[in-house]
Scaffold this motif. Structure first.
Motif, PDB file in Angstrom:
ATOM      1  N   ASP A   1      25.772  76.407  23.452  1.00 10.18           N
ATOM      2  CA  ASP A   1      25.783  75.738  24.754  1.00 10.18           C
ATOM      3  C   ASP A   1      26.884  76.364  25.593  1.00 10.18           C
ATOM      4  O   ASP A   1      28.059  76.317  25.229  1.00 10.18           O
ATOM      5  N   LEU A   2      26.501  76.969  26.726  1.00 10.76           N
ATOM      6  CA  LEU A   2      27.456  77.623  27.618  1.00 10.76           C
ATOM      7  C   LEU A   2      27.620  76.802  28.882  1.00 10.76           C
ATOM      8  O   LEU A   2      26.634  76.351  29.474  1.00 10.76           O
ATOM      9  N   ARG A   3      28.870  76.631  29.324  1.00 11.28           N
ATOM     10  CA  ARG A   3      29.151  75.931  30.575  1.00 11.28           C
ATOM     11  C   ARG A   3      29.887  76.892  31.496  1.00 11.28           C
ATOM     12  O   ARG A   3      31.060  77.195  31.291  1.00 11.28           O
ATOM     13  N   GLY A   4      29.154  77.342  32.512  1.00 13.12           N
ATOM     14  CA  GLY A   4      29.614  78.389  33.418  1.00 13.12           C
ATOM     15  C   GLY A   4      28.664  79.570  33.341  1.00 13.12           C
ATOM     16  O   GLY A   4      28.220  79.943  32.249  1.00 13.12           O
ATOM     17  N   LEU A   5      28.318  80.152  34.503  1.00 14.34           N
ATOM     18  CA  LEU A   5      27.292  81.196  34.545  1.00 14.34           C
ATOM     19  C   LEU A   5      27.774  82.504  35.180  1.00 14.34           C
ATOM     20  O   LEU A   5      26.974  83.427  35.329  1.00 14.34           O
ATOM     21  N   HIS A   6      29.042  82.606  35.544  1.00 12.86           N
ATOM     22  CA  HIS A   6      29.483  83.726  36.366  1.00 12.86           C
ATOM     23  C   HIS A   6      29.726  85.024  35.600  1.00 12.86           C
ATOM     24  O   HIS A   6      29.799  86.096  36.204  1.00 12.86           O
ATOM     25  N   ASP A   7      29.850  84.958  34.269  1.00 13.63           N
ATOM     26  CA  ASP A   7      30.192  86.142  33.485  1.00 13.63           C
ATOM     27  C   ASP A   7      28.917  86.919  33.133  1.00 13.63           C
ATOM     28  O   ASP A   7      28.273  86.662  32.112  1.00 13.63           O
ATOM     29  N   ILE A   8      28.549  87.868  33.981  1.00 15.17           N
ATOM     30  CA  ILE A   8      27.322  88.630  33.791  1.00 15.17           C
ATOM     31  C   ILE A   8      27.367  89.459  32.504  1.00 15.17           C
ATOM     32  O   ILE A   8      26.360  89.608  31.800  1.00 15.17           O
ATOM     33  N   GLU A   9      28.536  90.000  32.170  1.00 18.30           N
ATOM     34  CA  GLU A   9      28.678  90.803  30.947  1.00 18.30           C
ATOM     35  C   GLU A   9      28.363  89.959  29.713  1.00 18.30           C
ATOM     36  O   GLU A   9      27.683  90.420  28.785  1.00 18.30           O
ATOM     37  N   LEU A  10      28.848  88.715  29.705  1.00 19.90           N
ATOM     38  CA  LEU A  10      28.572  87.813  28.587  1.00 19.90           C
ATOM     39  C   LEU A  10      27.080  87.480  28.513  1.00 19.90           C
ATOM     40  O   LEU A  10      26.495  87.478  27.419  1.00 19.90           O
ATOM     41  N   ILE A  11      26.451  87.191  29.658  1.00 24.50           N
ATOM     42  CA  ILE A  11      25.028  86.873  29.688  1.00 24.50           C
ATOM     43  C   ILE A  11      24.216  88.056  29.166  1.00 24.50           C
ATOM     44  O   ILE A  11      23.261  87.891  28.394  1.00 24.50           O
TER      45      ILE A  11
END
Length: 277
Positions: free
Chosen positions: A64-74
């Motif tokens: 479960d991830l909270r926050g969407l701004h880290d494109i590298e992580l996605i």
């Protein structure tokens, strides 16, 4: 209603561009793995996690991830769990309408989480994406608030069916948790409408009530835009013959579809009540 500033105009399909506002400093990553007998829990953030656990037979994994701004992580998640780039694109596009997509590697559902501020009479909306793969689920929340805290507690305590079921059932329960909140929001809006109605029929109405009626109509439109497209998405999910969906889970998904119909009826009823006021 705030204007939407999209950042993807003219880009090719599959371009992974975050379109929202950064709402957290660090992306919180909560991990659970479980079956009926075992449970393991870990918490990371996007600066401390080094790698994701690979899927394991007989174990259900939930990130479960909270926050969407880290494109590298996605992107890293996409590579690890073989998530199609079109799904990754939807995850970080906070203006995406509720939808259902399925690929050989997995299933994704995009929907909106809602809450209602009874003081300001404003609906807060947050995008959530749930990805179902073979024996794992990944949920993506836009805000830092934990939408699934009560479900996590149930899994930790071993109560209910979740620990005995597969990843498809976990996916269903996550959807059900968000839709339960829709009922709460609509109940809160109904209370506001009834209060206005009582004041008007008691001849206590004033100009401020006109503004409140107009505001509630606007907020109800936001709710409508979250609920009505989701009906089609849940319908497709409940009728899917994808190998990841157990027949018993399809029964629960059909019940979820019935709930969505009920929610849509409530929205139309409250809209009629506001028009009459």
């Amino acid at each position: 209603m705030p204007s939407k500033k999209r950042k993807k105009t003219g880009l090719p399909p599959g371009s992974i561009i975050f379109t929202g506002k950064r709402k957290v400093d660090k992306i919180c990553i909560h991990y659970l793995e479980y079956n009926e007998d075992k449970l393991k829990e870990q918490t990371f953030d996007n600066q401390t996690i080094h790698e994701f656990h690979q899927p394991v037979d007989g174990i259900i994994q939930w990130y479960d991830l909270r926050g969407l701004h880290d494109i590298e992580l996605i992107n890293e998640l996409g590579k690890t769990f073989n998530i199609h780039t079109l799904i990754l694109e939807d995850i970080v596009d906070v203006y995406q309408r509720p939808k259902y997509d399925e690929y050989d590697q997995g299933i994704s559902v995009v929907l909106k989480s809602l809450s209602f501020d009874e003081i300001k009479m404003k609906v807060k909306i947050e995008q959530v994406t749930i990805f179902l793969g073979k024996e794992f689920v990944i949920s993506f929340q836009e805000d830092e608030d934990d939408l699934f805290l009560s479900l996590r507690s149930r899994i930790q305590s071993g109560k209910g069916r979740v620990r005995k079921k597969g990843a498809d059932y976990l996916c269903y329960v996550l959807l059900d948790t968000i839709m339960d909140q829709y009922f709460i929001v609509l109940d809160q809006i109904e209370t506001q409408i009834e209060t206005l109605e009582a004041a008007i029929f008691d001849n206590k109405s004033n100009n401020s009530h006109k503004g409140k009626i107009h505001l509630l109509k606007q907020e109800l439109l936001i709710v409508r835009k979250a609920i009505f497209p989701l009906r089609e998405a849940i319908s497709k999910f409940s009728k899917s013959e994808h190998e990841l969906i157990n027949e018993n889970t399809s029964l629960f998904l059909r019940d979820l579809y019935d709930h969505n119909i009920q929610l849509a009826d409530m929205v139309e009823t409250y809209r009629d009540m506001l028009n009459s006021l």
